[in-house]
Motif scaffolding. Structure first.
Motif, mmCIF file in Angstrom:
data_model
loop_
_atom_site.group_PDB
_atom_site.id
_atom_site.type_symbol
_atom_site.label_atom_id
_atom_site.label_comp_id
_atom_site.label_asym_id
_atom_site.label_seq_id
_atom_site.Cartn_x
_atom_site.Cartn_y
_atom_site.Cartn_z
ATOM 1 N N ARG A 212 43.176 60.011 14.596
ATOM 2 C CA ARG A 212 43.202 58.896 15.844
ATOM 3 C C ARG A 212 44.030 59.126 16.740
ATOM 4 O O ARG A 212 44.452 58.614 18.180
ATOM 5 C CB ARG A 212 44.348 57.896 15.340
ATOM 6 C CG ARG A 212 44.810 56.961 13.906
ATOM 7 C CD ARG A 212 43.691 56.188 14.215
ATOM 8 N NE ARG A 212 42.698 55.199 12.884
ATOM 9 C CZ ARG A 212 42.027 53.884 13.303
ATOM 10 N NH1 ARG A 212 41.738 53.519 14.561
ATOM 11 N NH2 ARG A 212 41.198 53.460 12.393
ATOM 12 N N ARG A 213 43.375 60.260 17.078
ATOM 13 C CA ARG A 213 44.347 61.750 18.312
ATOM 14 C C ARG A 213 42.950 60.824 19.319
ATOM 15 O O ARG A 213 42.127 60.964 19.445
ATOM 16 C CB ARG A 213 44.202 63.156 17.723
ATOM 17 C CG ARG A 213 44.476 63.604 19.393
ATOM 18 C CD ARG A 213 43.599 65.487 18.928
ATOM 19 N NE ARG A 213 44.234 65.908 20.064
ATOM 20 C CZ ARG A 213 43.897 67.550 20.308
ATOM 21 N NH1 ARG A 213 43.721 67.568 19.298
ATOM 22 N NH2 ARG A 213 44.304 67.811 21.647
ATOM 23 N N GLY A 214 43.838 60.889 20.451
ATOM 24 C CA GLY A 214 42.718 60.031 21.730
ATOM 25 C C GLY A 214 41.704 59.107 21.316
ATOM 26 O O GLY A 214 41.255 58.654 22.575
ATOM 27 N N ASP A 376 35.458 65.353 23.565
ATOM 28 C CA ASP A 376 35.208 64.105 22.936
ATOM 29 C C ASP A 376 36.231 63.234 23.789
ATOM 30 O O ASP A 376 36.864 63.399 23.927
ATOM 31 C CB ASP A 376 36.707 64.753 21.884
ATOM 32 C CG ASP A 376 35.925 62.784 20.830
ATOM 33 O OD1 ASP A 376 35.790 62.033 21.027
ATOM 34 O OD2 ASP A 376 37.054 62.839 20.060
ATOM 35 N N GLY A 377 34.977 61.896 24.138
ATOM 36 C CA GLY A 377 35.221 60.610 24.891
ATOM 37 C C GLY A 377 35.885 59.548 24.522
ATOM 38 O O GLY A 377 36.857 59.207 24.854
ATOM 39 N N GLU A 387 33.341 57.941 20.385
ATOM 40 C CA GLU A 387 33.566 59.869 20.040
ATOM 41 C C GLU A 387 32.036 60.335 20.726
ATOM 42 O O GLU A 387 30.905 60.291 19.782
ATOM 43 C CB GLU A 387 33.761 59.883 18.548
ATOM 44 C CG GLU A 387 33.628 61.306 18.255
ATOM 45 C CD GLU A 387 33.831 61.364 16.523
ATOM 46 O OE1 GLU A 387 33.757 62.679 16.292
ATOM 47 O OE2 GLU A 387 34.041 60.484 16.091
ATOM 48 N N GLU A 388 31.454 60.521 21.548
ATOM 49 C CA GLU A 388 30.727 61.519 22.359
ATOM 50 C C GLU A 388 30.927 62.344 23.410
ATOM 51 O O GLU A 388 32.266 62.403 23.973
ATOM 52 C CB GLU A 388 29.904 60.808 22.646
ATOM 53 C CG GLU A 388 30.338 59.311 23.925
ATOM 54 C CD GLU A 388 29.436 58.779 24.358
ATOM 55 O OE1 GLU A 388 27.685 58.140 23.496
ATOM 56 O OE2 GLU A 388 29.622 57.892 25.154
ATOM 57 N N PRO A 389 30.339 63.471 24.104
ATOM 58 C CA PRO A 389 30.854 64.099 25.080
ATOM 59 C C PRO A 389 30.294 63.815 26.123
ATOM 60 O O PRO A 389 29.603 62.928 26.529
ATOM 61 C CB PRO A 389 29.127 65.049 25.141
ATOM 62 C CG PRO A 389 28.453 64.622 24.225
ATOM 63 C CD PRO A 389 29.332 64.268 23.296
ATOM 64 N N VAL A 390 31.368 63.957 26.952
ATOM 65 C CA VAL A 390 30.890 63.107 28.418
ATOM 66 C C VAL A 390 31.622 63.350 29.973
ATOM 67 O O VAL A 390 32.071 64.833 29.542
ATOM 68 C CB VAL A 390 31.824 61.738 29.006
ATOM 69 C CG1 VAL A 390 31.407 60.511 28.130
ATOM 70 C CG2 VAL A 390 33.142 62.088 28.083
#
Length: 455
Positions: A212-214, A376-377, A387-390
């Protein structure tokens, strides 16, 4: 060199005489069945024949102790306790059928019977223990053994708590946790006299907490090393998902019963105060609505080929979230641009760059723009983030915090994105940069839902 030996070869005709044609053919037929009696060695030597002068090293077999047979194969240690190893099959089945002793003492008998070829149904037929209970006993016994390990550091005097009839069900629910978490959860279960259903809720909350972080608001105020805080956070999340205010207050009261740390308790009490005000009909600023909705900033997803088809593009320096504010400030700034030829000059050399379309807000602040790469988006301050790079494009020339904005600042050596409203509540008036646009990576068209698919 490979040397061959055969009795027929020794009695052959002298070398200066030619053997008859039929004798030579017969010799060839016999030689086709001759086996090699030597092993080739490097350098032309061999272990057989007169010319072989190099031999393989010979290691004598190990000797057994006097009076014992040599057994090169050592079977695995028996899972049975020492007091059950002398019992025959009938006696072992009788122990299980009559439940002789503590459950953790006779539970290894089930594993031993399985090794001997028994199936769960045959064990149930012989002992009356169902397959579900067999699995519970075996797994609970393994969990209990892990509590005794040095890694768990569980007080041995507390193990007797699980000797009761419900002990296997309690320990069975801890099977998905590591040794340290099992010990902490077991202590919590003893302190609060939890039933199996409560232990299951506790174990799931401890397993789910790191994920649940972020993602959920308020996660940072709870301590993941505390079973009470993990359980309180799970109930805190359930309260925010409740539709009725009464259900929300009930979940928060349950969270206050188990919360362990002061920051977590303060967060739950703040949520409780808001819920009670809402139940009384007073106006309350719903913080969870801010956590769900995106702020007033553009969030775009790149399309494949979008940069190539853009009429204008921008070349911006990139920093990682782990680089900190110092790296972001030291990133190069644009000093000169040739509009006709598209040549850009910067004030210093830099290693990492990103090419993005010339969007209006970014082009207006191109001289001070910088790209912050988030791995981590979900670290973005809204729950719908995936959950994806942004890439977060920010303006270093705008540092003054406004409640409606989104800003980049440094926390514990990492670059993070926070809402201006939250920063204002904390008394923070300046940040490292203001966010202009959040860029999401391209997605395959097969994963996208077209408008025609919706009724």
């Amino acid at each position: 060199m490979l040397s061959l030996s055969h009795p027929a070869a020794a009695s052959a005709a002298p070398r200066h005489h030619r053997a008859p044609r039929c004798a030579a053919a017969s010799f060839r037929r016999r030689a086709s069945h001759i086996a090699a009696s030597a092993i080739l060695l490097p350098g032309g030597g061999s272990t057989g024949g007169r010319g072989g002068d190099r031999k393989l090293p010979f290691t004598p077999p190990p000797m057994a102790p006097p009076g014992q047979l040599y057994r090169p194969y050592h079977p695995p240690p028996s899972p049975l306790p020492a007091n059950y190893r002398t019992l025959d099959l009938t006696q072992r089945l009788e122990v299980l059928r009559d439940r002789m002793g503590q459950w953790h003492e006779y539970a290894p008998l089930i594993s031993a019977l399985s090794r001997d070829g028994f199936t769960p149904s045959s064990i149930e037929e012989a002992t009356g223990i169902s397959g579900v209970e067999q699995n519970c006993l075996v797994v609970a016994s393994q969990v209990r053994d892990s509590l005794i390990s040095e890694t768990a550091a569980f007080p041995p005097d507390l193990l007797s708590y699980f000797d009761s009839y419900s002990g296997p069900e309690l320990l069975y629910e801890l099977r998905f946790l590591n040794a340290r978490q099992r010990a902490d959860a077991a202590k919590h279960a003893i302190d609060y006299r939890l039933e199996p259903k409560g232990v299951r809720e506790l174990a799931r909350s401890m397993k789910d907490f790191p994920r649940r972080r972020g993602v959920d608001d308020g996660w940072g105020e709870f301590d993941g090393a505390s079973p009470g805080d993990c359980l309180a956070f799970a109930r805190f999340r359930q309260s925010r998902e409740a539709i009725n205010v009464e259900d929300r207050i009930a979940e928060l009261e349950r969270a206050l019963q188990v919360v362990a740390t002061d920051p977590a308790r303060a967060r739950v009490e703040l949520e409780m105060e808001r819920a009670r005000k809402k139940a009384a009909g007073e106006e309350v600023e719903e913080e969870e609505d801010d956590a769900v909705a995106r702020p007033a900033v553009n969030v775009v997803r790149l399309q494949y080929g979008e940069v190539a088809e853009a009429t204008t593009v921008l070349l911006l320096p990139v920093v990682r979230e782990t680089d900190g504010v110092a790296a972001m400030e030291s990133a190069p700034r644009r000093t000169k641009t040739d509009v006709d030829l598209g040549i850009v000059e910067v004030d210093k050399a830099w290693a990492r760059w990103a090419v993005v379309p010339g969007w209006g807000p970014v082009a207006a602040a191109a001289e001070e723009a910088v790209v912050v790469e988030l791995a981590d988006g979900r670290r973005l301050p809204w729950r719908t983030a995936e959950e994806e790079p942004v890439l977060v494009i920010a303006n270093r020339g705008q540092k003054e915090v406004a409640e409606q904005g989104l800003y980049v600042l440094e926390k514990e050596g990492r670059l993070v994105v926070e809402r201006g409203k939250k920063l204002a509540e904390q008394g923070i008036t300046t940040a490292a940069a203001e966010v202009l646009i959040v860029v999401r990576p391209p997605r395959d068209e097969d994963d996208m839902i077209s408008d025609e698919e919706w009724d």
